[in-house]
Design an enzyme around this catalytic site. Sequence first.
Site, PDB file in Angstrom:
ATOM      1  N   TYR A 267      74.204  12.844  74.369  1.00 34.98           N
ATOM      2  CA  TYR A 267      75.466  13.283  74.189  1.00 34.98           C
ATOM      3  C   TYR A 267      75.201  14.376  75.594  1.00 34.98           C
ATOM      4  O   TYR A 267      76.044  14.841  76.519  1.00 34.98           O
ATOM      5  CB  TYR A 267      76.078  14.246  74.006  1.00 34.98           C
ATOM      6  CG  TYR A 267      76.651  13.461  71.929  1.00 34.98           C
ATOM      7  CD1 TYR A 267      77.491  12.895  72.022  1.00 34.98           C
ATOM      8  CD2 TYR A 267      76.106  13.762  70.961  1.00 34.98           C
ATOM      9  CE1 TYR A 267      77.679  12.007  70.852  1.00 34.98           C
ATOM     10  CE2 TYR A 267      76.484  13.328  69.794  1.00 34.98           C
ATOM     11  CZ  TYR A 267      77.153  12.391  69.896  1.00 34.98           C
ATOM     12  OH  TYR A 267      77.534  11.928  68.649  1.00 34.98           O
ATOM     13  N   SER A 298      75.817   3.721  73.685  1.00 34.67           N
ATOM     14  CA  SER A 298      76.117   5.314  74.021  1.00 34.67           C
ATOM     15  C   SER A 298      76.058   5.983  72.869  1.00 34.67           C
ATOM     16  O   SER A 298      76.001   5.452  70.762  1.00 34.67           O
ATOM     17  CB  SER A 298      78.048   5.183  74.480  1.00 34.67           C
ATOM     18  OG  SER A 298      78.802   5.013  73.560  1.00 34.67           O
ATOM     19  N   ASP A 299      75.884   7.407  72.254  1.00 34.78           N
ATOM     20  CA  ASP A 299      75.693   7.731  71.211  1.00 34.78           C
ATOM     21  C   ASP A 299      77.799   7.761  70.752  1.00 34.78           C
ATOM     22  O   ASP A 299      77.973   8.123  71.928  1.00 34.78           O
ATOM     23  CB  ASP A 299      75.877   9.812  71.108  1.00 34.78           C
ATOM     24  CG  ASP A 299      75.289  10.005  69.757  1.00 34.78           C
ATOM     25  OD1 ASP A 299      75.396   9.137  68.912  1.00 34.78           O
ATOM     26  OD2 ASP A 299      74.536  10.856  69.793  1.00 34.78           O
ATOM     27  N   PHE A 300      78.265   8.433  69.794  1.00 32.47           N
ATOM     28  CA  PHE A 300      79.603   8.033  68.882  1.00 32.47           C
ATOM     29  C   PHE A 300      80.257   9.000  69.628  1.00 32.47           C
ATOM     30  O   PHE A 300      79.834  10.401  69.896  1.00 32.47           O
ATOM     31  CB  PHE A 300      79.228   7.989  67.779  1.00 32.47           C
ATOM     32  CG  PHE A 300      78.260   6.519  67.092  1.00 32.47           C
ATOM     33  CD1 PHE A 300      77.617   6.388  67.476  1.00 32.47           C
ATOM     34  CD2 PHE A 300      79.008   6.050  66.263  1.00 32.47           C
ATOM     35  CE1 PHE A 300      77.029   4.844  67.581  1.00 32.47           C
ATOM     36  CE2 PHE A 300      78.403   4.597  65.658  1.00 32.47           C
ATOM     37  CZ  PHE A 300      77.466   4.016  65.670  1.00 32.47           C
TER      38      PHE A 300
END
Length: 741
Positions: A267, A298-300
Amino acid sequence: MRILKKVVKALGLLAVALVAIASFLLWWTQPKRPVSGVFVRQAGPGIFKFTDIPKGRVLSADDVDAYARRLIVEMTLEQKVLQMSGDSSLWDLVKLVTIEKGKYNDVPITAGADTRLAIPPIAFSDGPRGVVLNHSTAFPVAMARGATWDRGLQRRVGDAVAKEIRAQGGNLWGGVCVNLLRHPSWGRAQETLGEDPYLLGELALPEVEAVQAHNVMACAKHFALNSIEETRNKVDARVDERTLREVYLPHFRRLAEADVAAFMSAYNRVNGDYCGESRHLLREILKDEWRYRGFVMSDFFAGVYDGKKGALAGLDLEMPWTMAYGKTLVAAVEKGEVPLAVVDEAVLRILRRKIEYATRPDPMAYPPALVGAAEHRALAREIAEKGTVLLKNAGGLLPLDEGSLRSVAVVGRLADAPNLGDYGSSRVYPPHTVTIVEGLREALGAARVVHEPGTDLAGARAAAAAADAVVVVAGFDQSDEGEYIPQKPNKDEWGGDRKDLALKAADRELILAVAEANPRTIVVLIGGAAITVEEWREKAAAILMAFYPGEQGGTALARLLLGRANPSGRLPFTVPKDSTQLPPFDNTSLSVEYGYYHGYTLVEKKGGQPRYPFGYGIGYTTFAYARPALDAKEVKADGRLRASVDVTNTGPRAGEEVVQLYVGFPGSKVDRPVKLLRGFEKVALAPGETKRVTIEMPAKDLAYYDAAQKAWVVERVAYTALMGRSSRSADLSSLPFRVKD
Ligand code: BGC
């Protein structure tokens, strides 16, 4: 007052309505998915297959790419872009939690399911504590596994996790967190394996290999420099190129070179760019320099903001739903702002993995009974035994003598609470957790075990005075440290970074009070990383670091305390005397300098002594080291050096020892750490047994990164090999050698 309440309520309803409208609009304006609403109940390669490739036919890498390219030629731009983000929507999550009353990641989270093209989805289950889906086995947290220093156990965890994922319809495990532990205050310290890049790479590798052997994609995360929790969505980690390459990336590189299926971007920002939009990290280093063939997700929820920038930087998949990609990306390609080739490459990377993993022959079948299987629970117990670190054992108080023990007082609020770690994305919900009190009652019979929560000091003192021995369980839970989820209504579930390296005042007072009443006091520490012990350590006879020991933790702790098992954990981090020995930890600034030194390299550079050094741990037996030897005094820069030592179990019990190899740099012309870990081997020895342990080290592992030349350099100078049982100099024998052309 009543009016005010009504206004607040109305504003609340308005906010909910606005979120609902916004999420609907967001969904409605995006390209339509052939499969939607999928936090699916049934997912995985089972739901549909690549049509004309029979499963079980072994494809070469070229075959896989050729098949993927054929598909890409047939796909419209929209179909391609749909492969590049998750299938869910915010509405799916809201529905899951509110209407279906499911928990987060109860079922796999899918991406890129396309029934028209017969493309199976990626079906994600989180980790690393085990499998987040349903009610799977909860292993000790990753840091406890780091403390095992045991590659074989890591391989067995990977094997068990993959079986439980396959049995529940998943095909990707988000559980390989290899962020370096820069500071023990980091809220998610429990999710990684330690403070040393070499140890991280060595322990993550067998786990990845075992997961992928069951055709489950492993995902290495969070790339990179994710080690402050409360500002994780904004903080900019400033780092120079040498520090980045030598300290924060080697373990990621190890996994990229071992063909880990996927990477997850972090992030935070690194040197100004969000990691999901960092061309330097994703394109220049990972894909170009390391020649990585997998995809990056990607991170969520908020891992990529600028879709154009993300795509150009090399972020292939936005998870778990479309925000920055979707129509924005379609438009950017149509306007010529993002070349179609960029989209084609991302889709190729994603399809490549899907095809590889959906078509390779399976080594076995995956029936539902594998979830929480007895064998996996036994493994969880074994890891808790082998990952617990015995830090002190004055007068050989441990193991307790079962025969003469009439009563044990177990003190502390954490002693009888299931305490598996934080309540963030790595939370696993096993059917049952054995607490420490339960474990001891099971082992000794209920009559011999008294539990005192410790809220009343007088009661705790009295219970301690009346018992033969006291076990104080002290430390942390999900309210003290963990993934930071600020919107959660229940304050007890907030997590975040740990406020203090010491125990809370109430725990410290409890230990002192109880130890005064009964000197046979054993302290069991619960937490994700280093806990300082200065104020009370002299009063406690024995100290064990148990981390969050997993669903079988209580059974394991009882077995350790009673000598049915021998602790063989070694610290995967430094325990300082206090925080001044560590780098500053700042979780309020939005820009933080990540220096070259941290952990043992920092303490040693400053010439200090930690309380317990990296690699340290004792047990119920003793080991003697003969004088180690090198196979040569000189090694070529592309050669390998072998260091050997005879180790003998000189004590009364079978035990396991971790032989460690460090390297010092006395001849170096540049600033280098006092020493660095470059090898280790865990050996099991029966009483009286001797084994020769040989550790091989390629000379290229001696290199430093020369930022000016953009190259790794192995200096042709004098070095020392340091072999022994921990990073403390008194535990190591030093052997000089040179590197030559
Ligand atoms: C976490 C990741 C996790 C993802 C999906 C994020 O909040 O940072 O570690 O894999 O959620 O659950």
